[in-house]
Design an enzyme around this catalytic site. Structure first.
Site, PDB file in Angstrom:
ATOM      1  N   ARG A  47      -8.380 -96.099  34.500  1.00 36.46           N
ATOM      2  CA  ARG A  47      -9.190 -97.307  34.651  1.00 36.46           C
ATOM      3  C   ARG A  47     -10.245 -97.317  33.564  1.00 36.46           C
ATOM      4  NH1 ARG A  47     -11.845 -98.132  40.350  1.00 36.46           N
ATOM      5  NH2 ARG A  47     -12.459-100.105  39.392  1.00 36.46           N
ATOM      6  N   HIS A  48     -10.788 -98.480  33.280  1.00 38.52           N
ATOM      7  CA  HIS A  48     -11.930 -98.585  32.365  1.00 38.52           C
ATOM      8  C   HIS A  48     -13.111 -97.803  32.941  1.00 38.52           C
ATOM      9  CE1 HIS A  48     -13.736-101.304  35.298  1.00 38.52           C
ATOM     10  NE2 HIS A  48     -12.503-101.803  35.430  1.00 38.52           N
ATOM     11  N   ASN A  54     -19.108-103.377  38.279  1.00 37.50           N
ATOM     12  CA  ASN A  54     -18.842-102.277  39.218  1.00 37.50           C
ATOM     13  C   ASN A  54     -20.129-101.822  39.908  1.00 37.50           C
ATOM     14  OD1 ASN A  54     -16.384-100.641  37.099  1.00 37.50           O
ATOM     15  ND2 ASN A  54     -16.055-102.061  38.783  1.00 37.50           N
ATOM     16  N   ARG A  78     -14.106-104.645  29.191  1.00 38.78           N
ATOM     17  CA  ARG A  78     -14.352-103.300  29.722  1.00 38.78           C
ATOM     18  C   ARG A  78     -13.260-102.299  29.362  1.00 38.78           C
ATOM     19  NH1 ARG A  78     -13.398-107.034  33.715  1.00 38.78           N
ATOM     20  NH2 ARG A  78     -12.117-106.562  35.558  1.00 38.78           N
ATOM     21  N   GLU A 124      -6.867-107.497  34.919  1.00 39.10           N
ATOM     22  CA  GLU A 124      -7.040-107.286  36.368  1.00 39.10           C
ATOM     23  C   GLU A 124      -6.599-108.515  37.164  1.00 39.10           C
ATOM     24  OE1 GLU A 124      -6.745-105.650  38.701  1.00 39.10           O
ATOM     25  OE2 GLU A 124      -8.572-104.640  39.365  1.00 39.10           O
ATOM     26  N   HIS A 127      -6.855-101.639  34.878  1.00 37.77           N
ATOM     27  CA  HIS A 127      -7.724-101.951  36.018  1.00 37.77           C
ATOM     28  C   HIS A 127      -7.092-101.473  37.331  1.00 37.77           C
ATOM     29  CE1 HIS A 127      -9.855-104.795  33.338  1.00 37.77           C
ATOM     30  NE2 HIS A 127      -8.660-104.893  32.797  1.00 37.77           N
TER      31      HIS A 127
HETATM   32  O1  F6P Z   1     -13.669-104.011  42.207  1.00 39.10           O
HETATM   33  C1  F6P Z   1     -13.008-103.734  41.029  1.00 39.10           C
HETATM   34  C2  F6P Z   1     -11.705-104.502  40.968  1.00 39.10           C
HETATM   35  O2  F6P Z   1     -11.020-104.155  39.804  1.00 39.10           O
HETATM   36  C3  F6P Z   1     -11.866-106.038  41.059  1.00 39.10           C
HETATM   37  O3  F6P Z   1     -12.102-106.654  39.831  1.00 39.10           O
HETATM   38  C4  F6P Z   1     -10.562-106.439  41.677  1.00 39.10           C
HETATM   39  O4  F6P Z   1     -10.624-107.725  42.258  1.00 39.10           O
HETATM   40  C5  F6P Z   1     -10.347-105.343  42.671  1.00 39.10           C
HETATM   41  O5  F6P Z   1     -10.883-104.163  42.092  1.00 39.10           O
HETATM   42  C6  F6P Z   1      -8.882-105.098  43.000  1.00 39.10           C
HETATM   43  O6  F6P Z   1      -8.764-104.219  44.070  1.00 39.10           O
HETATM   44  P1  F6P Z   1      -8.400-104.798  45.526  1.00 39.10           P
HETATM   45  O7  F6P Z   1      -7.064-105.443  45.355  1.00 39.10           O
HETATM   46  O8  F6P Z   1      -8.380-103.590  46.414  1.00 39.10           O
HETATM   47  O9  F6P Z   1      -9.456-105.792  45.925  1.00 39.10           O
END
Ligand code: F6P
Length: 275
Positions: A27-28, A34, A88, A122, A188
Site C-alpha cells: 500500500r502507499h 488516512n 499517494r 483505489e 491501495h
Molecule cells: O481508508 C482507506 C481506503 O483505501 C479508502 O480510500 C477506501 O475507500 C477503503 O480504504 C477501501 O476499503 P474498504 O473496502 O474496506 O472500505
C-alpha cells in the site's frame, strides 16, 4: 476462434507461464486522508508516509532489483514497478532508483521505471469520497447498511463496487501473469485485497472482508511458480508458504521517533492516533 470468451481464455493462457516470478505488493505510505480516516480522495502522503517511501526505495534496490538478494553492492537486474495514478502511490514509489541496464546483447532497459495504471486506482466511493465512515453512516445510512450486507456487490452512489474493481483489474492481472521479471505494485487497500486474494487462491467473495491482511508499511512478497497452486490454503487468514511478509511498521515508527528528537513510544503513539 471467434467467440468472446474462448478468445479471452486463449489470450490469458498464452500470457500465463509456469516459470518462477515474484510479485511484491504494498500500500502507499500514510496519506493525509488516512490520518483522519477519510475515504478515497487524492491527498499527498504525510511525513510518516515519506519515511516508508525511503524504506521502500532501499528495499527495492537491495531485494527486488538486485542480483544478489540483500547485498548493497549486488548488481541491478531488470525489474518492474507499477503505481496507480493517485498522488499517494506515485509519491510512495518516487524514491525508488531506476538504473538503466545495458545487457550485452539487448536494448537498454530502465529497471523499475515507474508505470502508472488507472486500473489500480483505489475503489471510487462516489458521493462518499472524502467522508469519514461516521460521516457516511450519518449522511448515507443506507450505504453503510447495504455495504455491510453485501460488500463485494455494493456499489457506492455514483461510485464503484468490488465487482467493478475486479473487472477493471483483469487486464492488469493478465499483463502481470505474462512477466518474468519481479514486479512491485504500489497501490491501495481494496485493490490489493483483490490482487492478493487472486494470487493466493482466496475466493473473491472473501476479498473485501480481508480487513487486516493488507497493512500499510508492509511489503508482501509472492513467489509464484509451477508448484504454487499446490500450496494455496484457500483460507484468507492463513498465508500460503509462497508469501513472505516484510514488515516495516516498527522501523517506520522508530524512524519517526528519531526524527522528532527521541520522544517516548507512548507520545509517538498518541501522535499516530493509536492511543
Ligand atoms: O481508508 C482507506 C481506503 O483505501 C479508502 O480510500 C477506501 O475507500 C477503503 O480504504 C477501501 O476499503 P474498504 O473496502 O474496506 O472500505
Amino acid at each position: 476462434m471467434r467467440a468472446y470468451l474462448p478468445q479471452r481464455i486463449v489470450q490469458f493462457l498464452t500470457a500465463t507461464h509456469p516459470t518462477k516470478h515474484t510479485i511484491y505488493l504494498c500500500r502507499h505510505g500514510e496519506s493525509e486522508y488516512n490520518t483522519t480516516g477519510r475515504l478515497g480522495g487524492n491527498s499527498p502522503i504525510t511525513e510518516r508516509g515519506w519515511v516508508f517511501a525511503e524504506i521502500l526505495a532501499k528495499f527495492a534496490a537491495r531485494h527486488i532489483s538486485n542480483l544478489r538478494d540483500g547485498d548493497p553492492d549486488g548488481a541491478s537486474i531488470a525489474a518492474r514497478l507499477w503505481t496507480s495514478s493517485m498522488l499517494r502511490t506515485i509519491q510512495t514509489a518516487s524514491l525508488i532508483p531506476h538504473p538503466t541496464l545495458t545487457p550485452p546483447n539487448g536494448a537498454p532497459w530502465e529497471s523499475m521505471a515507474p508505470r502508472i495504471y488507472r486500473n489500480i486506482d483505489e475503489i471510487f466511493a462516489g458521493d462518499c469520497e472524502g467522508l469519514t465512515p461516521e460521516e457516511v453512516a450519518a449522511t448515507h445510512p443506507q450505504a453503510s447498511y447495504l455495504r455491510k450486507m453485501d460488500k463485494i456487490g455494493y456499489r457506492y452512489p455514483r461510485g464503484e463496487s468490488y465487482f467493478d474493481l475486479i473487472s477493471r483489474l483483469e487486464p492488469c492481472i493478465q499483463e502481470m501473469e505474462s512477466y518474468n521479471e519481479p514486479l512491485l505494485i504500489v497501490s491501495h487497500q481494496a485493490i490489493l485485497r483483490c490482487i492478493f486474494a487472486y494470487l493466493t487462491g482466496v475466493d473473491r467473495e472473501k476479498a473485501p472482508g480481508m480487513e487486516t491482511q493488507i497493512q500499510q508499511n508492509v511489503v508482501y512478497q509472492i513467489d509464484l511458480d509451477a508448484s504454487s497452486e499446490q500450496h494455496v490454503t484457500g483460507d484468507e487468514k492463513r498465508l500460503p508458504a509462497f508469501v513472505t511478509v516484510h514488515d516495516f511498521r516498527d522501523e517506520v515508527e522508530r524512524t519517526m521517533r528519531e526524527r522528532r528528537g527521541g520522544g517516548s513510544r507512548e507520545e509517538d503513539d498518541k501522535v499516530a492516533g493509536v492511543l
